[in-house]
Write a protein that holds these residues in place. Structure first.
Motif, PDB file in Angstrom:
ATOM      1  N   THR A 282     -13.625 -47.176-106.998  1.00  0.00           N
ATOM      2  CA  THR A 282     -14.627 -47.927-107.116  1.00  0.00           C
ATOM      3  C   THR A 282     -15.461 -47.690-108.309  1.00  0.00           C
ATOM      4  OG1 THR A 282     -15.641 -46.111-106.005  1.00  0.00           O
ATOM      5  CG2 THR A 282     -14.935 -47.740-104.467  1.00  0.00           C
ATOM      6  N   ILE A 283     -15.242 -46.669-108.887  1.00  0.00           N
ATOM      7  CA  ILE A 283     -16.056 -46.276-110.069  1.00  0.00           C
ATOM      8  C   ILE A 283     -15.576 -47.431-111.175  1.00  0.00           C
ATOM      9  CG2 ILE A 283     -16.257 -44.699-112.130  1.00  0.00           C
ATOM     10  CD1 ILE A 283     -17.771 -43.904-109.799  1.00  0.00           C
TER      11      ILE A 283
ATOM     12  N   ALA B 214     -17.073 -54.558-113.327  1.00  0.00           N
ATOM     13  CA  ALA B 214     -17.925 -55.601-112.846  1.00  0.00           C
ATOM     14  C   ALA B 214     -19.105 -55.766-113.776  1.00  0.00           C
ATOM     15  CB  ALA B 214     -18.307 -55.415-111.493  1.00  0.00           C
ATOM     16  N   LEU B 215     -19.480 -54.667-114.379  1.00  0.00           N
ATOM     17  CA  LEU B 215     -20.760 -54.904-115.379  1.00  0.00           C
ATOM     18  C   LEU B 215     -20.451 -55.269-116.708  1.00  0.00           C
ATOM     19  CD1 LEU B 215     -22.584 -51.544-114.112  1.00  0.00           C
ATOM     20  CD2 LEU B 215     -23.324 -53.717-113.820  1.00  0.00           C
TER      21      LEU B 215
ATOM     22  N   GLN C 168     -16.961 -43.380-117.937  1.00  0.00           N
ATOM     23  CA  GLN C 168     -17.129 -43.045-116.827  1.00  0.00           C
ATOM     24  C   GLN C 168     -15.844 -42.137-116.311  1.00  0.00           C
ATOM     25  OE1 GLN C 168     -19.527 -43.719-114.919  1.00  0.00           O
ATOM     26  NE2 GLN C 168     -20.702 -45.351-116.299  1.00  0.00           N
TER      27      GLN C 168
ATOM     28  N   MET D  58     -21.974 -58.055-109.938  1.00  0.00           N
ATOM     29  CA  MET D  58     -21.191 -58.079-108.483  1.00  0.00           C
ATOM     30  C   MET D  58     -21.819 -56.659-107.763  1.00  0.00           C
ATOM     31  SD  MET D  58     -17.341 -58.108-107.459  1.00  0.00           S
ATOM     32  CE  MET D  58     -16.700 -58.469-105.887  1.00  0.00           C
TER      33      MET D  58
ATOM     34  N   PHE E 236     -20.856 -54.292-104.268  1.00  0.00           N
ATOM     35  CA  PHE E 236     -19.664 -54.023-103.609  1.00  0.00           C
ATOM     36  C   PHE E 236     -20.134 -53.658-102.188  1.00  0.00           C
ATOM     37  CE2 PHE E 236     -18.379 -53.546-107.911  1.00  0.00           C
ATOM     38  CZ  PHE E 236     -17.053 -54.146-108.010  1.00  0.00           C
TER      39      PHE E 236
ATOM     40  N   ASN F 103     -21.510 -47.962-104.813  1.00  0.00           N
ATOM     41  CA  ASN F 103     -20.524 -47.130-105.525  1.00  0.00           C
ATOM     42  C   ASN F 103     -21.223 -46.584-106.705  1.00  0.00           C
ATOM     43  OD1 ASN F 103     -20.628 -49.800-106.582  1.00  0.00           O
ATOM     44  ND2 ASN F 103     -18.498 -49.925-107.069  1.00  0.00           N
ATOM     45  N   PRO F 104     -22.355 -45.929-106.683  1.00  0.00           N
ATOM     46  CA  PRO F 104     -22.980 -45.407-108.066  1.00  0.00           C
ATOM     47  C   PRO F 104     -22.331 -44.474-108.583  1.00  0.00           C
ATOM     48  CG  PRO F 104     -23.909 -44.486-105.994  1.00  0.00           C
ATOM     49  CD  PRO F 104     -22.761 -45.249-105.350  1.00  0.00           C
ATOM     50  N   PHE F 105     -22.215 -44.576-110.197  1.00  0.00           N
ATOM     51  CA  PHE F 105     -21.703 -43.808-110.891  1.00  0.00           C
ATOM     52  C   PHE F 105     -22.275 -42.292-110.750  1.00  0.00           C
ATOM     53  CE2 PHE F 105     -21.967 -47.664-113.879  1.00  0.00           C
ATOM     54  CZ  PHE F 105     -20.527 -47.992-113.377  1.00  0.00           C
ATOM     55  N   PRO F 106     -21.313 -41.054-110.819  1.00  0.00           N
ATOM     56  CA  PRO F 106     -21.951 -39.899-110.468  1.00  0.00           C
ATOM     57  C   PRO F 106     -22.738 -39.385-111.762  1.00  0.00           C
ATOM     58  CG  PRO F 106     -19.600 -39.957-111.270  1.00  0.00           C
ATOM     59  CD  PRO F 106     -20.115 -41.335-110.984  1.00  0.00           C
ATOM     60  N   LYS F 107     -23.854 -40.161-111.872  1.00  0.00           N
ATOM     61  CA  LYS F 107     -24.785 -39.787-113.363  1.00  0.00           C
ATOM     62  C   LYS F 107     -26.295 -39.981-112.620  1.00  0.00           C
ATOM     63  CE  LYS F 107     -21.753 -41.069-116.681  1.00  0.00           C
ATOM     64  NZ  LYS F 107     -21.502 -41.597-118.123  1.00  0.00           N
TER      65      LYS F 107
ATOM     66  N   TYR G 186     -26.382 -48.360-117.911  1.00  0.00           N
ATOM     67  CA  TYR G 186     -24.971 -48.400-118.130  1.00  0.00           C
ATOM     68  C   TYR G 186     -24.618 -49.947-118.735  1.00  0.00           C
ATOM     69  CZ  TYR G 186     -20.072 -48.188-118.189  1.00  0.00           C
ATOM     70  OH  TYR G 186     -18.623 -48.371-118.500  1.00  0.00           O
ATOM     71  N   GLY G 187     -25.067 -50.775-117.823  1.00  0.00           N
ATOM     72  CA  GLY G 187     -24.615 -52.361-118.587  1.00  0.00           C
ATOM     73  C   GLY G 187     -25.224 -52.670-119.709  1.00  0.00           C
TER      74      GLY G 187
ATOM     75  N   LEU H 298     -26.050 -39.668-106.510  1.00  0.00           N
ATOM     76  CA  LEU H 298     -25.596 -39.562-105.361  1.00  0.00           C
ATOM     77  C   LEU H 298     -26.489 -39.113-104.350  1.00  0.00           C
ATOM     78  CD1 LEU H 298     -22.164 -38.124-107.104  1.00  0.00           C
ATOM     79  CD2 LEU H 298     -22.780 -40.203-105.821  1.00  0.00           C
TER      80      LEU H 298
ATOM     81  N   ARG I 232     -28.439 -52.150-110.804  1.00  0.00           N
ATOM     82  CA  ARG I 232     -27.689 -51.924-111.919  1.00  0.00           C
ATOM     83  C   ARG I 232     -26.679 -53.251-112.246  1.00  0.00           C
ATOM     84  NH1 ARG I 232     -22.548 -48.094-110.333  1.00  0.00           N
ATOM     85  NH2 ARG I 232     -21.909 -49.813-109.283  1.00  0.00           N
ATOM     86  N   ALA I 233     -26.427 -54.200-111.157  1.00  0.00           N
ATOM     87  CA  ALA I 233     -25.878 -55.281-111.471  1.00  0.00           C
ATOM     88  C   ALA I 233     -27.074 -56.264-112.303  1.00  0.00           C
ATOM     89  CB  ALA I 233     -25.607 -56.003-110.109  1.00  0.00           C
TER      90      ALA I 233
END
Lengths: 291, 309, 291
Positions: A171-172, A178-179, A190, C129, C131, C135-139, C147-148, C186, C200-201
């Motif tokens: 998923t990561i 997707a971004l 990541q 997108m 999901f 599914n956030p990044f572990p940040k 990030y985008g 998280l 994020r999207a």
């Protein structure tokens, strides 16, 4: 007619006995080793002191011998080995996990790495002798030693890094793509940070392996008796396992029994420190990431 | 793009975009990293082959493989690898005889009997055991095990094959335990429960159901451990002695292939001499033997693995 | 990392028994606003005769569908009808699965996104997108949203701060996280994580937003918030949402497309599809006879 209690009167007893035998196997090996290490500590007692850590080896008196050259040599060796292996090993793992499709090429490389992991370290030593020492005329210096050890531990780093990358949930990757992130951006921002604890554990495992290896160093012809610290990468050097090997071979029992034992304790303490760092890193960084 | 409506004008269009030269560059660099591992294999094979070919120009392959005397320094020198191979075989067989039953027993205990607490203690301890360097075991063999062996068998040499077998057994034990335990634990619970439901004792279930179900993985772990024992160097060099001889008596001093390489490279052998080339010929034999064992183990794992849902 | 502004302190939050952060649905957003000009609007995404294959498996059959700008289009159908597959064709996420193949055209603003020259990375910046499972990044929360823009090349801190705040506000998350932007993403609740993924999207400033069952893993309250959010976002974005609850489709969408076994069975204004379906299968599905 009931089957209960019929036949095999000893089945229960046999089952219980089997359990004890198995338990004995598990504990005996550990116990034997603990006893042996305890004995070794007793032999090293009184020999492992400040003088031992700060002196060079001595051919005259066991009481004046020390591990200074070996300690410094080992530190140089593992630092250089890490420098060579980590980029190549992690890079190869990233390529295999993220770029190589499930192609024949990937299968081929993967099989190759699995086989390399099983090649005895002495064979790498012969390779180092032929390739680095004689072929590239590096001599039996620190650089040749580190390059040889890098080959020994490369499969360890690759396999551990692959495992760590595989553990990062898909998923990561999807979220990042997707971004509008590119493949390398996804990997760099990541996947590598997320896989870092696993990769570092693997790297430390590899370094521990490099720290304890004597066979490849003997094979490339690393010196056993060195009375100076290496100043450049092509200088002669010795390392802890090599030094221990030489002392253990010495017919003089003071060297063989006591000085060697003291050297082993120094080596084991270094290994324990490295592993403690691995455990700490895993705890420190692993805690933050829960999927 | 002329047909695109006005909305796209202010945004980057879907095609084109900035040229990313970094992407193919990184792809190429990483590909090189993966290639490095292939290169290592190729150089191992090449170096071993090239120097061995030089050797075999002077010593016939038949003499090398069937000769029963290994006297590289005598005049005339004799190069029959059988004594070295026999030494390796003796040490490996001895280690396997000790380590395989003990390792399997320990794996069964950890997977089927041990409480979680015991397992959580023993497994890391075994991992530490696996990390102890080979040279340390050489020390233990000489200083502690040899006196014990000699007190039990007074006729034994100071350096003997049994010494080496015992320490190599201790060295390969953790490998057998951890690999076998993994496969034993992966045998599904339902299989065990099925057997218990028929009134089987724990021994029946373990020996009759669980171990057979995990057999291919267990066999593979044995083979990998044996390959490790064949390639084991420092402990064997220190413990088993330096006398290449064709014997099956574990109490005698012998020399293994690895120990010969160590002994020869320790003295500075000049390049191009027959003495230099022998280590490559012996190294090639060693490489092929371990490779065959590893390939066989991987083949078993790949093709004989029982699949469970 | 300090948040750009601190709109309210913790004490303020606790002092007010019912803060404005949890509005009741339908009191704040008027879902009854009907879009009645579906066909007159510019068509943002147009699929023409799309066939999609997973290896040998023919997943989508001749799907032709127009998605009007600034509307919410819902894709409904029983599970396994490949509605998610269609959704993932629009930003070419299916490219990541090996052995997939697509024939036909998907036009984004009249440009075929499957033509060879397409830059997939640019495409995904314009087609965001969200999901099914958050599914956030572990940040940190901040890093997730930033990030985008970062991978798109925005480096300036002030600009990033601005984007992060804007997007978190749009995703109705700002007030809950403004004082802990540096905290791990998280640690957020499931609903908050999903809104973070929406923020994020949004941060890449897309035209189209794809949502793959964005609320299926959430509790009813969080679902309601997401639905409100979708309704508010459609003024600025073209939204395509996959959902398996027909009620959700009826609540949030202007246009509904019903998929069955890889075929597009019926498409039309949501009110029409739900009140007077033209196809028997559609009627059976919405009346709950299967699915």
């Amino acid at each position: 007619m009931s089957l209960a209690g019929r036949g095999r009167p000893y089945a229960k007893a046999a089952s219980a006995a089997f359990a004890y035998v198995c338990a004995l196997c598990a504990f005996a090996s550990v116990a034997v080793l603990l006893i042996l290490i305890g004995q070794m500590l007793r032999f090293a007692w009184g020999w492992l002191d400040f003088q031992f850590l700060t002196s060079f080896d001595s051919q005259l008196s066991a009481h004046r011998a020390g591990v200074k050259a070996a300690l410094v040599g080992s530190v140089y060796l593992i630092a250089l080995t890490a420098l060579f292996t980590v980029p190549v090993g992690v890079g190869a793992a990233v390529y295999l996990e993220e770029y190589a499709a499930r192609s024949r090429w990937r299968g081929f490389v993967q099989t190759n790495i699995a086989n390399l992991a099983g090649v005895p370290s002495i064979v790498y030593g012969i390779l180092g002798l032929g390739l680095f020492v004689r072929g590239m005329h590096l001599g039996a210096g620190v650089l040749a030693g580190a390059l040889t050890l890098s080959l020994v531990v490369l499969p360890v780093v690759i396999l551990a890094s692959q495992e760590a990358l595989r553990a990062v949930p898909n998923t990561i990757r999807q979220a990042s793509f997707a971004l509008g992130a590119t493949k390398w951006q996804t990997i760099w921002h990541q996947l590598l940070p997320a896989a870092l604890p696993g990769i570092m554990t693997g790297v430390i495992l590899a370094i521990s392996r490099a720290l304890g290896e004597a066979a490849p160093l003997v094979a490339i012809g690393a010196a056993g008796f060195v009375m100076f610290l290496p100043a450049g990468v092509n200088d002669k050097f010795t390392a802890l396992p090599l030094q221990i090997y030489n002392w253990t071979e010495n017919a003089n029992e003071e060297f063989q029994f006591h000085v060697a034992a003291a050297g082993i304790i120094v080596l084991l303490v270094m290994l324990i420190c490295l592993n403690a760092v691995a455990v700490y890193l895993r705890y420190r960084f692993g805690k933050r990431i829960r999927w | 793009m002329s047909s695109a409506p006005s909305v796209t004008a202010e945004k980057p269009v879907v095609s084109g975009g900035p040229r990313r030269w970094g992407e193919p560059l990184m792809h190429g660099l990483l590909w090189l990293c993966a290639l490095a591992s292939v290169f290592v294999t190729i150089s191992i094979v090449l170096i071993l082959l090239v120097e061995s070919l030089e050797f075999f120009r002077q010593v016939s392959v038949v003499e090398f493989l069937s000769g029963t005397v290994w006297e590289p320094h005598a005049t005339p020198a004799r190069f029959g690898i059988l004594p070295l191979a026999c030494g390796t075989l003796l040490v490996t067989a001895g280690a396997a005889i000790i380590a395989i039953p003990m390792g399997l027993g320990a794996a069964i205990y950890l997977s089927e009997y041990a409480t979680p607490v015991v397992r959580d203690v023993l497994k890391p301890v075994l991992e530490i055991l696996a990390g102890i360097p080979s040279v340390v075991f050489g020390y233990l063999a000489i200083v502690f095990i040899s006196p014990i062996v000699r007190s039990l068998f007074p006729q034994a040499d100071v350096f003997n094959a049994l010494n080496a077998s015992i320490v190599v057994a201790i060295m390969i034990l953790p490998m057998i335990v951890s690999l076998s335990e993994d496969v034993l634990r992966s045998v599904p619970r339902s299989l065990r429960e099925g057997a218990y439901a028929l009134g089987a004792t724990k021994l029946d279930v373990t020996a009759g159901v669980v171990v057979p179900a995990a057999l291919s993985g267990i066999m593979a772990s044995f083979l990998l451990a044996i390959a490790r024992a064949v390639g084991e160097t420092m402990a064997v060099t220190l413990a088993a002695g330096k006398r290449p001889q064709l014997t099956l008596n574990p109490l005698e001093s012998i020399q293994t292939m690895t120990a010969y390489i160590v002994e020869t490279t320790k003295g500075d052998v000049p390049r191009g001499t027959l003495g230099y080339q022998t280590i490559f010929a012996v190294g090639l034999t060693l490489f092929l033997a371990t490779l065959a064992l590893n390939v066989l183990a991987q083949w078993i794992l790949k093709h004989m693995r029982e699949k469970y849902e | 990392m300090t948040p750009p502004s601190k709109p309210q302190s913790m004490t303020e939050l606790t002092a007010e028994p019912k803060p404005r952060t949890l509005p009741l649905r339908r009191t704040t957003v008027d879902h009854s606003r009907v879009v009645d000009d579906l066909l007159d609007r510019p068509q943002k995404v147009v699929a023409r005769d799309v066939n999609f294959f997973y290896g040998e498996h023919h997943a989508l059959h001749d799907v032709s569908l127009s998605i009007p700008q600034n509307c919410v289009t819902a894709l409904i159908g029983p599970s396994g009808c490949c509605k998610s597959t269609f959704l993932r064709c629009i930003n070419r996420m299916n490219d990541m699965i090996e052995g997939t193949r697509l024939s036909g055209q998907i036009l984004l603003d009249d440009v075929d996104i499957y033509r060879p020259r397409t830059d997939v990375v640019e495409l995904r910046k314009r087609v965001g997108m969200v999901f099914q499972k958050s599914n956030p990044f572990p940040k940190s929360i901040y890093e997730n949203v930033a990030y985008g823009p970062k991978v798109a090349g925005i480096r300036q801190r002030s600009q990033l701060d601005e984007i992060v705040e804007k997007c978190l506000r749009r995703a109705a998350l700002w007030e809950e996280v403004a004082d802990r932007l540096a905290a791990s993403a998280l640690q957020l609740s499931g609903g908050q994580q999903q809104r973070l993924c929406i923020a994020r999207a949004l941060a890449t400033d897309p035209d189209v937003l794809l949502m793959d069952e964005p609320a299926s893993a959430l509790d009813p309250k969080s679902t309601a918030r997401i639905e409100d959010l979708i309704f508010e976002l459609k003024d600025s974005y073209t939204i395509v949402i996959v959902t398996h609850t027909m009620k959700q489709a009826a609540r949030v969408s202007d246009q509904t497309a019903f998929f069955y076994e890889g075929r597009l069975v019926e498409v039309g204004a949501t009110t029409d599809v739900f009140t007077k379906p033209r196809q028997r299968q559609t009627e059976d599905y919405i009346t709950g006879r299967f699915g």
